[in-house]
Motif scaffolding. Structure first.
Motif, PDB file in Angstrom:
ATOM      1  N   SER A  93       0.867  -1.175   0.000  1.00 34.61           N
ATOM      2  CA  SER A  93       0.000   0.000   0.000  1.00 34.61           C
ATOM      3  C   SER A  93       0.903   1.224   0.000  1.00 34.61           C
ATOM      4  N   THR A 107      -5.305  -4.398 -15.125  1.00 32.54           N
ATOM      5  CA  THR A 107      -6.111  -3.335 -14.515  1.00 32.54           C
ATOM      6  C   THR A 107      -6.244  -2.151 -15.463  1.00 32.54           C
ATOM      7  N   THR A 120     -11.879   5.459  -5.246  1.00 41.52           N
ATOM      8  CA  THR A 120     -10.931   4.534  -5.864  1.00 41.52           C
ATOM      9  C   THR A 120     -11.673   3.522  -6.726  1.00 41.52           C
ATOM     10  N   GLU A 121     -10.927   2.886  -7.613  1.00 41.45           N
ATOM     11  CA  GLU A 121     -11.451   1.805  -8.439  1.00 41.45           C
ATOM     12  C   GLU A 121     -10.553   0.589  -8.266  1.00 41.45           C
ATOM     13  N   SER A 122     -11.188  -0.590  -8.188  1.00 42.95           N
ATOM     14  CA  SER A 122     -10.426  -1.816  -7.972  1.00 42.95           C
ATOM     15  C   SER A 122     -10.766  -2.846  -9.038  1.00 42.95           C
ATOM     16  N   THR A 163      -5.814  -8.196  -6.300  1.00 43.91           N
ATOM     17  CA  THR A 163      -6.704  -7.041  -6.338  1.00 43.91           C
ATOM     18  C   THR A 163      -5.839  -5.792  -6.438  1.00 43.91           C
ATOM     19  N   THR A 175      -5.872  -1.653  -6.750  1.00 38.76           N
ATOM     20  CA  THR A 175      -6.698  -0.478  -6.496  1.00 38.76           C
ATOM     21  C   THR A 175      -5.972   0.770  -6.984  1.00 38.76           C
TER      22      THR A 175
END
Length: 350
Positions: free
Chosen positions: A146, A286, A326-328, A344, A346
Motif C-alpha cells: 500500500s 487493470t 478509488t477503483e479496484s 486485487t 486499487t
C-alpha cells in the motif's frame, strides 16, 4: 563470520564484509584495507603506521549479494544492508535508483518498486536469519503493498530508504520452519512511503512430484516458450514492448501471459513464472479493464501452492464496485484450467 572479496596479492585493496554478531550474518558492514580518497581520518589524527588498516570516517554504501534476494544481476538489487533490532524485528536499508527501465517513469517511482523491495527483504531475512538454504525452494505465497503516492517522486539523488520489518515465522509440530511472513514499513526521509508484506513457504513438494504434463520445457533453467505479440505499450502505461507482459485474445477481458525470460526483472528460478511478472500482469490487466493507464495505490496478490509452474497462463480481470474515490480490479491467472494466481489492484478513480 568474515567474507573476503578481492585479490590476495598485488596492489588492489581487499574488501571485507564483517558482522557485528560473530557467526551471524546480521548487521553487515563493510571496510577496506586502506584508506580511500575522501575517507581519511579526522584532521589532527595520528599518522597511520605502515601496514595498518584505517577505517573510513563515514559509512560506504554497498548492496547485499544478489543471490540473497534471488536476482541474477546486481543492478536489480535494491537492498544495501540489514540488522536485527531484537527478536524477530529487523531494520533493512535500501536504495532506489533514479532511473530504471521498469520502475521509473515520468519523474516518479512505480509502486511495483516497493513490492519488489518488500519481496527482496523477506527473502533476504529468510536466508540470513532463519536458516533457509540458498539452493532450497522458497516460493512466494503472498505479496501486499500500500503506497503513499506523495513520497514516490524521484529526486536529485537515489532514494535512501529504511525498512522496518517484523518477521512472523511459521513452524510445523516438530519445530521445522515451514514459512515466514515479513511485515514491512518502507520509510523515506522519516516518513512512511509504503507498507506491505511478503510471505514465503520454506518447505514444498519436490519438483519431480509434479505430473509430467505440468513440467515446463527449460532452457538454461528457464521456460523455453517464445512470448506472443504484446499489447500496445501505451495502453498499459509502458514505453517499450519489452515491458508488456500480456498478449491479446479474442475476449476483451482475457489475455495470455508473456514470459520473456530475457527481461532483466522478469526472471525466476526453477522454470517457474516469476512473481514480478504476475504482479506486472495484474497492473497491466487493470489498465486494460479501466480503459486507461493508471498508477496503483494498493496491490494484494496471492500465489498458488508453491509458485506457479511455467506454461500457458490465461489472465482474466473484472472490475469491482468503486468505493471511496478509488477503483479496484480483480485479476486472476489460470494455468491448465486451474487457478494459480489472484490479485486485487486499487487505483485512484479516473
Amino acid at each position: 563470520m568474515v567474507c573476503i572479496f578481492g585479490l590476495t596479492g598485488g596492489r588492489a585493496p581487499l574488501v571485507q564484509a564483517t558482522t557485528a554478531q560473530g557467526d551471524s550474518m546480521s548487521a553487515s558492514t563493510f571496510r577496506t584495507d586502506r584508506a580511500l580518497p575522501g575517507t581519511a581520518g579526522t584532521p589532527g589524527s595520528a599518522a597511520v603506521p605502515p601496514g595498518a588498516r584505517p577505517a573510513p570516517d563515514r559509512p560506504l554504501t554497498s548492496i547485499v549479494p544478489k543471490e540473497l534476494v534471488h536476482r541474477t544481476g546486481v543492478a536489480e538489487v535494491m537492498l544495501t544492508g540489514w540488522e536485527r533490532v531484537e527478536g524477530d524485528h529487523f531494520t533493512v536499508t535500501a536504495q532506489w535508483p533514479r532511473g530504471h527501465s521498469l520502475f521509473t517513469t515520468g519523474g516518479r517511482y512505480h509502486p511495483l518498486i516497493a513490492a519488489e523491495t518488500i519481496r527482496q527483504a523477506g527473502i533476504l531475512l529468510a536466508h540470513t536469519e532463519y536458516g533457509v538454504p540458498l539452493d532450497g525452494p522458497l516460493p512466494v505465497e503472498e505479496i501486499r503493498v500500500s503506497t503513499r503516492p506523495g513520497l514516490f517522486g524521484i529526486g536529485w539523488t537515489p532514494a535512501t530508504l529504511e525498512l522496518r520489518v517484523t518477521v512472523r515465522p511459521r513452524h510445523a509440530d516438530d519445530g521445522t520452519l515451514t514459512g515466514l511472513r515479513a511485515e514491512t514499513e518502507i520509510r523515506r526521509d522519516g516518513r512512511t512511503a509504503a507498507t506491505g508484506l511478503s510471505a514465503v513457504a520454506c518447505v514444498t513438494a519436490p519438483e519431480d512430484e509434479r505430473p509430467p504434463s505440468r513440467r515446463p520445457a527449460l532452457r538454461d533453467g528457464l521456460p523455453a516458450a517464445a512470448p506472443q505479440a504484446p499489447l500496445a505499450p501505451q495502453a498499459v502505461g509502458r514505453l517499450s514492448p519489452l515491458d508488456v507482459v500480456l498478449s491479446p485474445t479474442p475476449r476483451p477481458d482475457r489475455w495470455l501471459l508473456r514470459t520473456d525470460t530475457g527481461h532483466p526483472v522478469f526472471t525466476g528460478r526453477g522454470g517457474r513464472i516469476p512473481d514480478m511478472v504476475l504482479l506486472e500482469a495484474a497492473c497491466q490487466a487493470t489498465a486494460m479493464t479501466l480503459g486507461r493507464p493508471c498508477t496503483p495505490l494498493d496491490i494484494a496478490a496471492g500465489f498458488g501452492p508453491g509458485t506457479v509452474p511455467a506454461g500457458p497462463c490465461v489472465i482474466g480481470a473484472r472490475r469491482l464496485p468503486a468505493a471511496g474515490g478509488t477503483e479496484s480490479v480483480l485479476v486472476t491467472g489460470r494455468l491448465h484450467g486451474e487457478p494459480v494466481f489472484h490479485s486485487t489492484v486499487t487505483a485512484a478513480a479516473g
